[in-house]
Enzyme design. Structure first.
Site, PDB file in Angstrom:
ATOM      1  N   GLN A 119       0.853  -1.193   0.000  1.00 52.89           N
ATOM      2  CA  GLN A 119       0.000   0.000   0.000  1.00 52.89           C
ATOM      3  C   GLN A 119       0.886   1.239   0.000  1.00 52.89           C
ATOM      4  O   GLN A 119       1.708   1.424   0.894  1.00 52.89           O
ATOM      5  CB  GLN A 119      -0.882  -0.019   1.241  1.00 52.89           C
ATOM      6  CG  GLN A 119      -1.660   1.235   1.505  1.00 52.89           C
ATOM      7  CD  GLN A 119      -2.314   1.191   2.874  1.00 52.89           C
ATOM      8  OE1 GLN A 119      -2.750   0.150   3.336  1.00 52.89           O
ATOM      9  NE2 GLN A 119      -2.355   2.327   3.554  1.00 52.89           N
ATOM     10  N   SER A 144       5.441  -0.848   3.937  1.00 54.48           N
ATOM     11  CA  SER A 144       5.803  -2.161   4.486  1.00 54.48           C
ATOM     12  C   SER A 144       5.919  -3.196   3.374  1.00 54.48           C
ATOM     13  O   SER A 144       5.025  -3.335   2.536  1.00 54.48           O
ATOM     14  CB  SER A 144       4.747  -2.617   5.499  1.00 54.48           C
ATOM     15  OG  SER A 144       4.642  -1.709   6.571  1.00 54.48           O
ATOM     16  N   GLU A 202      -7.539  -1.193   6.791  1.00 54.10           N
ATOM     17  CA  GLU A 202      -6.236  -1.168   7.453  1.00 54.10           C
ATOM     18  C   GLU A 202      -6.398  -1.066   8.961  1.00 54.10           C
ATOM     19  O   GLU A 202      -5.742  -1.768   9.719  1.00 54.10           O
ATOM     20  CB  GLU A 202      -5.412   0.019   6.942  1.00 54.10           C
ATOM     21  CG  GLU A 202      -4.035   0.115   7.585  1.00 54.10           C
ATOM     22  CD  GLU A 202      -3.238   1.303   7.085  1.00 54.10           C
ATOM     23  OE1 GLU A 202      -2.003   1.259   7.182  1.00 54.10           O
ATOM     24  OE2 GLU A 202      -3.840   2.269   6.606  1.00 54.10           O
ATOM     25  N   GLU A 254      -3.131  10.199  17.607  1.00 53.01           N
ATOM     26  CA  GLU A 254      -3.805  11.497  17.606  1.00 53.01           C
ATOM     27  C   GLU A 254      -4.875  11.574  16.517  1.00 53.01           C
ATOM     28  O   GLU A 254      -5.996  12.067  16.752  1.00 53.01           O
ATOM     29  CB  GLU A 254      -2.777  12.621  17.403  1.00 53.01           C
ATOM     30  CG  GLU A 254      -1.794  12.785  18.557  1.00 53.01           C
ATOM     31  CD  GLU A 254      -0.653  11.770  18.529  1.00 53.01           C
ATOM     32  OE1 GLU A 254       0.130  11.726  19.499  1.00 53.01           O
ATOM     33  OE2 GLU A 254      -0.551  11.021  17.536  1.00 53.01           O
TER      34      GLU A 254
END
Length: 409
Positions: free
Chosen positions: A130, A165, A248, A377
């Site tokens: 991705q 990744s 995800e 956050e």
């Protein structure tokens, strides 16, 4: 929701247990099975296990039969995951492809895309990544600057992605680009699938403090892709990306395979501290109890998500809740497990480290999980706005064209 197995589910669980007992080794019986493997060995082992699962019908339980899945309910996938977690099997390098990329292709791609990519991905023949995050964007995915410019029936792509990744061993990827800088940032995006082996794609592994290189920088220099590689309409990239992002957060929030509460209880029974076995210490038991409660909350919140999926609904903001809790729990539990092992907790050599360095590796990797799929956050904002209904943050860039936004020097 009734969490006990129905007769049909109990039958399926028994079938899964029987198959796993014949094709894998229990973790309690495995010794150093995953130690010191090269990247090629890891990929080979993953592909072999994925193909074996696919042959048995367990590789994509909830996906439609027409695309190579089993057409089973989400609870069947949960049952399989519960049983497989007891066995020493590869930590899947297909998690991003099967959990995020291919579901996006199935939701937004053409029938030709689905026929070409879904079944090979299920069998582990092709690996996907991705390509969203960028150096200048931080947690603001829509702030990306990788540009795609139309040239006939092709697009020419230039730019950079980061923290990708597995890019070093992937065959394909889904790439979010900016195709119109003259509109607000969320409206000028378009998604494509790309060939990661194209010479115009350069992958540079990032060396991490753990010594590993799971993340990568990816550069695109005049990469040409056909318009037929577009997923969704031109300018609809943010809508397509939301499909990926929701999946995800579901995948990261429900990630398995790390040392968890049961493992910590076993460790506490085996380790002696100043006043005897750690499991008898009140402070240790209190910490374990806290993580047990978190683990149960995560399990039942995940069941809420699975209930929504079983009704054909898109995973909702509850996956953000799970991700916030799971990533921090992973980090804190890893740190505590290292502390319990005293000096043994800092040994990096899995051949001599207690528990093959499980808690050390978990602590190193947890920081990445707190960023992947959205930082703490960002996710807290999502929960505040979409779950609790609190006022949205002030956004001074909401109606401005992307090319009018200030750029950092």
């Amino acid at each position: 929701m009734d969490f006990n197995d129905t007769p049909e589910e109990a039958k399926f669980r028994a079938e899964v247990r029987d198959w796993l007992s014949k094709n894998a080794t229990l973790k309690s019986e495995a010794k150093n099975a995953n130690v010191d493997r090269t990247q090629d060995q890891v990929v080979k082992r993953n592909k072999e296990w994925q193909a074996k699962k696919a042959d048995a019908g367990y590789a994509a339980l909830t996906w439609p039969k027409e695309w190579g899945g089993a057409g089973a309910s989400p609870i069947h996938s949960v049952i399989y995951g519960q049983e497989e977690s007891r066995y020493d099997v590869p930590g899947s390098i297909f998690a991003i492809g099967l959990g995020m990329c291919i579901p996006t292709v199935m939701a937004w791609g053409s029938d030709e895309h689905k026929k070409r990519f879904v079944k090979p991905a299920i069998r582990g023949e092709e690996i996907w990544c991705q390509l969203f995050s960028e150096p200048a964007g931080g947690s603001d995915v829509a702030g990306l600057r990788t540009r795609a410019e139309k040239d006939g029936d092709e697009w020419v792509i230039n730019g950079q992605k980061v923290w990708t990744s597995g890019a070093q061993f992937c065959d394909y990827g889904i790439l979010l680009t900016r195709t119109d800088p003259n509109v607000p940032k969320h409206k000028g995006l378009t998604m494509f699938w790309i060939d990661m082996k194209d010479p115009a794609v350069e992958v540079r592994p990032i060396r991490q403090m753990s010594g590993e290189s799971g993340f990568n920088e990816v550069f695109f220099t005049d990469l040409r892709v056909k318009d037929s590689q577009r997923l969704g309409k031109e300018g609809d990239g943010w809508k397509v990306a939301l499909t990926t992002l929701m999946n995800e957060r579901l995948a990261v929030g429900g990630s398995q395979g790390n040392a968890d509460v049961d493992d910590l209880i076993r460790l506490a029974r085996d380790v002696d501290i100043a006043d005897g076995p750690a499991i008898n210490n009140g402070a240790v038991r209190e910490r374990i109890a806290d993580w047990y409660v978190q683990a149960q909350g995560l399990k039942f919140t995940r069941f809420r998500t699975l209930t929504a999926l079983s009704k054909g609904e898109t995973p909702g903001p509850e996956s953000s809740i799970s991700k916030i809790v799971a990533a921090k729990k992973m980090q804190d539990l890893g740190s505590f497990g290292m502390d319990l092992q005293d000096q043994g907790g800092i040994i990096r050599d899995r051949n001599v480290s207690p528990l093959e360095g499980a808690y050390t590796e978990q602590w190193f990797g947890a920081a990445g999980y707190r960023i992947a799929g959205g930082t703490d956050e960002i996710l807290r904002n999502i929960v505040a706005e979409r779950v609790l209904g609190l006022p949205q943050d002030v956004r001074v860039d909401k109606d401005k064209a992307f090319n009018e936004l200030p750029k950092g020097k």
